[in-house]
Design a protein around this motif. Structure first.
Motif, PDB file in Angstrom:
ATOM      1  N   LEU B  48       0.841  -1.191   0.000  1.00 17.63           N
ATOM      2  CA  LEU B  48       0.000   0.000   0.000  1.00 17.63           C
ATOM      3  C   LEU B  48       0.873   1.237   0.000  1.00 17.63           C
ATOM      4  CD1 LEU B  48       0.355   0.976   3.158  1.00 17.63           C
ATOM      5  CD2 LEU B  48      -1.400  -0.747   3.576  1.00 17.63           C
ATOM      6  N   LYS B  49       0.214   2.375  -0.209  1.00 13.26           N
ATOM      7  CA  LYS B  49       0.947   3.646  -0.244  1.00 13.26           C
ATOM      8  C   LYS B  49       0.075   4.763   0.278  1.00 13.26           C
ATOM      9  CE  LYS B  49      -0.348   4.513  -5.076  1.00 13.26           C
ATOM     10  NZ  LYS B  49       0.139   4.615  -6.481  1.00 13.26           N
ATOM     11  N   TYR B  50       0.744   5.797   0.788  1.00 13.34           N
ATOM     12  CA  TYR B  50       0.082   7.032   1.155  1.00 13.34           C
ATOM     13  C   TYR B  50       0.610   8.145   0.270  1.00 13.34           C
ATOM     14  CZ  TYR B  50      -1.305  11.282   3.457  1.00 13.34           C
ATOM     15  OH  TYR B  50      -1.835  12.526   3.691  1.00 13.34           O
ATOM     16  N   ILE B  51      -0.313   8.838  -0.374  1.00 15.64           N
ATOM     17  CA  ILE B  51       0.080   9.976  -1.206  1.00 15.64           C
ATOM     18  C   ILE B  51      -0.507  11.248  -0.622  1.00 15.64           C
ATOM     19  CG2 ILE B  51       0.053  10.936  -3.541  1.00 15.64           C
ATOM     20  CD1 ILE B  51       1.609   8.283  -3.149  1.00 15.64           C
ATOM     21  N   THR B  52      -1.823  11.250  -0.451  1.00 15.65           N
ATOM     22  CA  THR B  52      -2.528  12.385   0.122  1.00 15.65           C
ATOM     23  C   THR B  52      -3.929  11.922   0.448  1.00 15.65           C
ATOM     24  OG1 THR B  52      -3.122  14.711  -0.196  1.00 15.65           O
ATOM     25  CG2 THR B  52      -3.404  13.260  -2.079  1.00 15.65           C
ATOM     26  N   GLY B  53      -4.690  12.736   1.189  1.00 14.10           N
ATOM     27  CA  GLY B  53      -6.072  12.368   1.437  1.00 14.10           C
ATOM     28  C   GLY B  53      -6.254  11.638   2.759  1.00 14.10           C
ATOM     29  N   ASP B  54      -7.073  10.613   2.756  1.00 13.28           N
ATOM     30  CA  ASP B  54      -7.419   9.883   3.982  1.00 13.28           C
ATOM     31  C   ASP B  54      -6.176   9.361   4.677  1.00 13.28           C
ATOM     32  OD1 ASP B  54     -10.482   8.357   2.733  1.00 13.28           O
ATOM     33  OD2 ASP B  54     -10.071  10.303   3.653  1.00 13.28           O
ATOM     34  N   ASN B  55      -6.164   9.514   5.997  1.00 11.69           N
ATOM     35  CA  ASN B  55      -5.012   9.059   6.758  1.00 11.69           C
ATOM     36  C   ASN B  55      -4.965   7.545   6.890  1.00 11.69           C
ATOM     37  OD1 ASN B  55      -4.152  11.658   7.100  1.00 11.69           O
ATOM     38  ND2 ASN B  55      -5.119  11.894   9.105  1.00 11.69           N
ATOM     39  N   LEU B  56      -6.105   6.873   6.729  1.00 17.06           N
ATOM     40  CA  LEU B  56      -6.124   5.413   6.780  1.00 17.06           C
ATOM     41  C   LEU B  56      -6.123   4.877   5.357  1.00 17.06           C
ATOM     42  CD1 LEU B  56      -6.246   2.982   8.690  1.00 17.06           C
ATOM     43  CD2 LEU B  56      -8.748   3.035   8.435  1.00 17.06           C
ATOM     44  N   VAL B  57      -5.081   4.142   5.050  1.00 14.61           N
ATOM     45  CA  VAL B  57      -4.910   3.609   3.700  1.00 14.61           C
ATOM     46  C   VAL B  57      -5.113   2.101   3.745  1.00 14.61           C
ATOM     47  CG1 VAL B  57      -3.305   3.337   1.785  1.00 14.61           C
ATOM     48  CG2 VAL B  57      -3.230   5.408   3.173  1.00 14.61           C
ATOM     49  N   LYS B  58      -5.926   1.591   2.850  1.00 19.05           N
ATOM     50  CA  LYS B  58      -6.139   0.140   2.786  1.00 19.05           C
ATOM     51  C   LYS B  58      -5.343  -0.437   1.621  1.00 19.05           C
ATOM     52  CE  LYS B  58     -10.627   0.144   5.046  1.00 19.05           C
ATOM     53  NZ  LYS B  58     -10.075  -0.397   6.307  1.00 19.05           N
ATOM     54  N   GLY B  59      -4.806  -1.646   1.847  1.00 22.28           N
ATOM     55  CA  GLY B  59      -3.978  -2.252   0.821  1.00 22.28           C
ATOM     56  C   GLY B  59      -4.311  -3.712   0.593  1.00 22.28           C
ATOM     57  N   SER B  60      -3.309  -4.422   0.110  1.00 18.57           N
ATOM     58  CA  SER B  60      -3.484  -5.836  -0.249  1.00 18.57           C
ATOM     59  C   SER B  60      -3.500  -6.720   0.987  1.00 18.57           C
ATOM     60  CB  SER B  60      -2.344  -6.277  -1.167  1.00 18.57           C
ATOM     61  OG  SER B  60      -2.211  -5.440  -2.289  1.00 18.57           O
ATOM     62  N   TYR B  61      -4.121  -7.901   0.843  1.00 19.42           N
ATOM     63  CA  TYR B  61      -4.104  -8.984   1.836  1.00 19.42           C
ATOM     64  C   TYR B  61      -4.634  -8.537   3.201  1.00 19.42           C
ATOM     65  CZ  TYR B  61      -0.734 -10.331  -1.734  1.00 19.42           C
ATOM     66  OH  TYR B  61      -0.105 -10.557  -2.935  1.00 19.42           O
ATOM     67  N   GLY B  62      -5.532  -7.554   3.239  1.00 22.10           N
ATOM     68  CA  GLY B  62      -6.139  -7.129   4.487  1.00 22.10           C
ATOM     69  C   GLY B  62      -5.316  -6.153   5.307  1.00 22.10           C
ATOM     70  N   PHE B  63      -4.167  -5.721   4.764  1.00 23.74           N
ATOM     71  CA  PHE B  63      -3.333  -4.754   5.479  1.00 23.74           C
ATOM     72  C   PHE B  63      -3.858  -3.328   5.295  1.00 23.74           C
ATOM     73  CE2 PHE B  63       0.205  -7.042   7.234  1.00 23.74           C
ATOM     74  CZ  PHE B  63       0.248  -8.218   6.497  1.00 23.74           C
ATOM     75  N   GLU B  64      -3.588  -2.519   6.291  1.00 21.23           N
ATOM     76  CA  GLU B  64      -3.888  -1.099   6.221  1.00 21.23           C
ATOM     77  C   GLU B  64      -2.776  -0.350   6.938  1.00 21.23           C
ATOM     78  OE1 GLU B  64      -7.783  -1.234   7.918  1.00 21.23           O
ATOM     79  OE2 GLU B  64      -7.041  -0.968   9.956  1.00 21.23           O
ATOM     80  N   ALA B  65      -2.700   0.948   6.702  1.00 27.34           N
ATOM     81  CA  ALA B  65      -1.680   1.756   7.371  1.00 27.34           C
ATOM     82  C   ALA B  65      -2.286   3.097   7.718  1.00 27.34           C
ATOM     83  CB  ALA B  65      -0.458   1.924   6.481  1.00 27.34           C
TER      84      ALA B  65
END
Lengths: 116, 114
Positions: B48-65
């Motif tokens: 996953l990645k954070y660029i801008t926008g929502d502070n909670l980022v959802k990614g692959s395989y159920g991971f979030e950051a």
């Protein structure tokens, strides 16, 4: 297709040999990278190609020579390596860097190189 | 200068429990932050990645950051760990002034015990 392929998977070479590592991607990416990774360490950037031109050389010894023959292929030519060059060599690609820094890199599985 | 730090070499968690892998960053300009996972003898896989926008980022395989600007952190989380999540995790930041460069953290080995 989000795959980056690398050949060979494993390579054993003597210090006087010349060999090449190959990397290929068909995602239309115009930025390609070579990394070196030692066990349980983060990847170390070696070279970056952007639009088939070398844009970064991180002071890599000349016994490593990169080549980007076209937008899909990246080679790393090896000559007169040292045992300490033994490592996992990773290729990666991403969207054109001029399009913005928010694009992730896609990595190949790597070539495990052993120099004897 | 851009950098990321992963303060834990290793994280141990029981299967089914929530997991957190920590990452803090130091950047000039807006951060472009990424998480990658590496299984033994394999290349890195983008999570996953954070660029801008929502502070909670959802990614692959159920991971979030969760991106936290005040704490300059970007911790990787998963509500329920699986044994198959055991791997080496890298946080990375892209150089804001030179997009050619990624800076990787030192890596965190996640061990999920059955």
């Amino acid at each position: 297709d989000t795959e980056v392929t690398q050949t060979p998977k494993h390579l054993v070479m003597g210090m006087t040999n010349k060999k090449s590592l190959k990397c290929e991607q068909h995602m239309g990416h115009r930025a390609m990278y070579w990394y070196k990774q030692k066990a349980k360490k983060p990847p170390e950037l070696m070279f970056v190609y952007s639009y088939e031109k070398l844009s970064i050389n991180e002071s890599v010894p000349s016994r490593f020579s990169p080549e980007c023959p076209n937008s899909s292929l990246l080679n790393l030519h090896l000559h007169a390596l040292q045992p300490e060059d033994s490592a996992l060599y990773l290729c990666a690609s991403s969207q054109a860097l001029s399009a913005g820094g928010h694009y992730e890199q896609y990595f190949g599985p790597g070539t495990r190189l052993t120099v004897t | 200068a851009q950098s990321v730090a992963q303060p834990e070499d290793q994280v141990n968690v029981a299967e089914g429990n929530p997991l957190t892998v920590k990452c803090t960053y130091s950047v000039s300009g807006n951060p472009y932050l990424f998480w990658y996972v590496q299984y033994p003898n394999r290349g890195l896989q983008f999570l996953l990645k954070y660029i801008t926008g929502d502070n909670l980022v959802k990614g692959s395989y159920g991971f979030e950051a969760e991106f936290n600007k005040s704490q300059t952190s970007f911790h990787l989380k998963k509500p329920s760990a699986l044994v198959s999540d055991s791997a080496l995790y890298f946080c990375a930041v892209r150089d804001y002034y030179n997009f050619n460069k990624f800076y990787f953290g030192s890596g965190t080995k996640l061990n999920v015990k059955p």
